[in-house]
Design an enzyme around this catalytic site. Structure first.
Site, PDB file in Angstrom:
ATOM      1  N   SER A   1      30.834  33.768  35.325  1.00  0.00           N
ATOM      2  CA  SER A   1      29.552  34.079  36.160  1.00  0.00           C
ATOM      3  C   SER A   1      29.028  35.386  36.065  1.00  0.00           C
ATOM      4  O   SER A   1      28.016  35.779  36.640  1.00  0.00           O
ATOM      5  CB  SER A   1      29.907  33.919  37.704  1.00  0.00           C
ATOM      6  OG  SER A   1      31.200  34.470  38.008  1.00  0.00           O
TER       7      SER A   1
ATOM      8  N   SER B   1      35.460  34.032  34.564  1.00  0.00           N
ATOM      9  CA  SER B   1      34.116  34.783  34.957  1.00  0.00           C
ATOM     10  C   SER B   1      33.825  36.259  34.309  1.00  0.00           C
ATOM     11  O   SER B   1      32.862  36.575  34.361  1.00  0.00           O
ATOM     12  CB  SER B   1      33.601  34.853  36.358  1.00  0.00           C
ATOM     13  OG  SER B   1      33.204  33.346  36.589  1.00  0.00           O
TER      14      SER B   1
ATOM     15  N   LYS C   1      28.708  44.029  39.300  1.00  0.00           N
ATOM     16  CA  LYS C   1      28.303  42.819  39.621  1.00  0.00           C
ATOM     17  C   LYS C   1      27.984  42.354  41.156  1.00  0.00           C
ATOM     18  O   LYS C   1      28.379  43.345  41.871  1.00  0.00           O
ATOM     19  CB  LYS C   1      29.455  41.806  39.375  1.00  0.00           C
ATOM     20  CG  LYS C   1      29.257  40.178  39.664  1.00  0.00           C
ATOM     21  CD  LYS C   1      30.334  39.436  39.051  1.00  0.00           C
ATOM     22  CE  LYS C   1      30.203  38.169  39.148  1.00  0.00           C
ATOM     23  NZ  LYS C   1      31.393  36.981  38.804  1.00  0.00           N
TER      24      LYS C   1
HETATM   25  N1  GLN Z   1      33.215  28.886  36.069  1.00  0.00           N
HETATM   26  C1  GLN Z   1      34.344  28.702  36.860  1.00  0.00           C
HETATM   27  C2  GLN Z   1      33.661  28.497  38.024  1.00  0.00           C
HETATM   28  O1  GLN Z   1      32.714  27.842  38.091  1.00  0.00           O
HETATM   29  C3  GLN Z   1      34.914  30.230  36.810  1.00  0.00           C
HETATM   30  C4  GLN Z   1      33.960  31.087  37.796  1.00  0.00           C
HETATM   31  C5  GLN Z   1      34.593  32.413  38.153  1.00  0.00           C
HETATM   32  O2  GLN Z   1      35.652  32.789  37.305  1.00  0.00           O
HETATM   33  N2  GLN Z   1      34.182  33.011  39.190  1.00  0.00           N
HETATM   34  O3  GLN Z   1      34.333  28.377  39.195  1.00  0.00           O
END
Ligand code: GLN
Length: 468
Positions: free
Chosen positions: A136, A160, A61
């Site tokens: 994400s 995420s 990532k």
């Molecule tokens: N979707 C969640 C957010 O927008 C989690 C994101 C993540 O785990 N990096 O913060």
């Protein structure tokens, strides 16, 4: 011909050690798959033409620092940034011979649940390119689902890894907080961020976790694992106490098709010999999300202060240093990081700190206690990972709250620092459904064992039919 769509990391490694294929041939096979399929999917922000090592490829990532390889966290503000050192997880992968094949697409600074917040265009779901892969870490999960890498690393702050793994039909682990080093990871919310594996099988997930986990002197929140990682083999769940938290399974917004798949998986737990019972998490589900959306943005507003045009990436240089800060940040950050910086700055400001940030920390303690109580009676808690299957691109971009709700089931255990494993457990309307397995701190071996046994019994086909 190597079938990268089906090949697991374990099988890829067996081809190598058996002398049937060279590391270069394997790398080339995945590179060819990327060239063929990634133009439609946009899983990668950067693809490596070569990479040292004698092992199998891995995709990272783009939040993970890679020395000399572009690392943007999906943000324009870091375009062109070349880290001067490797993250500890990058180093650990390299030390085992893993070759970085590329950096995967993501929501900007890991803020999002669909990968649509990337400054470099959304990733598409290999099961249905009109839909999102989740986020994400959507680039990592879509890449593994589409056979563009045998496995990958993502990061999970509030779901995420787990949520996009669910939406792409692959396996994803959010490890116990403190088991994987955050050194060299672009920080979002430091008390929650954790790097985790994305794989096709639970056994691959356990192996990759064993590669990255363990104490790192460069990250003082990390600890030595209390026991070595075990690659799961058991095919039954005898002796395992499985809890079904009512609120996590009956929350508003869970699609009927998701509930159906998850209920069938719970029934399967019984058939495999587990003792299944109900339990409650009365406040964790209701307050998990609001609590997260105070703590995570507060920490983000502090972590993102360093992007000011001076040290990293983008610099917009009008006259004067103050104008440079302002214009660099205005041009460099997308809407979602700006929204989080404002939320976080507000929650931390004098006069509001106690009411928002301070209160959220107290609620976090309550969530921790509720999970601890439930996990005294049960070894593993189960629920859907995501309330919905993959949704169409654009469906939630105009409504941040709807997007935030994608993680309503994934966030509560994260607030408690607990590990969570998502495995594909079936299809709803032809799209993958994820089952979330939650355990106490450091219970990864139990999650792997349970996940593996279920995986064998479920026999979910990880290859998206349209690519088969
Ligand atoms: N979707 C969640 C957010 O927008 C989690 C994101 C993540 O785990 N990096 O913060």
């Amino acid at each position: 011909m190597i079938d990268t769509l089906r090949l697991t990391a374990k099988e890829a490694n067996a081809l190598l050690t058996g002398g049937e294929l060279s590391s270069d041939e394997l790398f080339a096979a995945y590179r060819a798959a990327i060239d063929e399929r990634d133009p439609d999917l946009n899983c990668f922000l950067h693809v490596c033409d070569e990479s040292p090592g004698a092992g199998i490829p891995i995709a990272l990532k783009d939040v993970i620092g890679t020395k000399g390889i572009p690392t943007t966290a999906g943000s324009k503000i870091l375009e062109g940034y070349l880290p001067v050192y490797d993250a500890t997880v990058t180093e650990r992968c390299q030390a085992r011979g893993l070759r970085t094949i590329g950096k995967t697409n993501m929501d900007e600074f890991a803020m999002g649940s669909s990968t649509e917040n990337s400054a470099f265009g959304p990733t598409r779901n290999p099961w249905d390119p009109s839909r999102v892969p989740g986020g994400s870490s959507g680039g990592s999960t879509a890449a593994v689902a589409a056979g563009l890498a045998p496995w990958a690393l993502g990061s999970d702050t509030g779901g995420s890894v787990k949520q996009p793994a669910a939406l792409c039909g692959v396996v994803g682990l959010r490890p116990t907080y403190g088991t994987v080093s955050r050194y060299g990871i672009i920080a979002f919310a430091s008390s929650l961020d954790q790097v985790g594996p994305v794989t096709k099988t639970v056994a691959d997930c356990a192996f990759l976790y064993s590669v990255i986990a363990g104490r790192d002197p460069c990250d003082t929140t990390t600890v030595d694992l209390p026991h070595p990682v075990e690659i799961p083999e058991a095919e039954d769940l005898r002796g395992l106490r499985v809890g079904v938290p009512r609120e996590l399974n009956e929350a508003e917004g869970i699609e009927p098709g998701v509930t159906e798949s998850v209920q069938a998986a719970i029934e399967l737990c019984r058939e495999l010999g587990a003792e299944v019972g109900e339990c409650e998490l009365p406040r964790s589900v209701e307050y998990g999300l609001p609590c997260y959306y105070l703590i995570a943005p507060s920490e983000a507003s502090s972590n993102l202060a360093r992007y000011d045009g001076v040290r990293f990436g983008l610099r917009v240089s009008p006259d004067g240093i103050r104008a440079m800060y302002e214009e660099t940040r205005d041009e460099g950050f997308g809407d979602e990081p700006k929204r989080r910086i404002m939320l976080g700055t507000y929650a931390l400001s004098a006069g509001y700190y106690e009411a928002y940030y301070g209160q959220a920390q107290k609620v976090r303690t309550v969530i921790r206690q509720e999970f601890a109580a439930a996990l005294e009676r049960f070894d593993v808690l189960v629920s859907p990972t995501s309330p919905t299957v993959a949704f169409p691109l654009g469906a939630k971009t105009e409504n941040p709250l709807a997007m935030y709700l994608s993680d309503v089931l994934a966030i509560p255990p994260n607030m408690a620092g607990l590990p969570g494993l998502s495995i594909p457990c079936g299809l709803s309307e032809g799209l993958p459904v994820g089952l979330q397995l939650i355990g106490p701190q450091f219970s990864e071996n139990v999650l792997f064992r349970a996940g593996h046994a279920l995986e064998q019994a479920l026999a979910f086909d990880v290859v998206p039919p349209r690519l088969a």
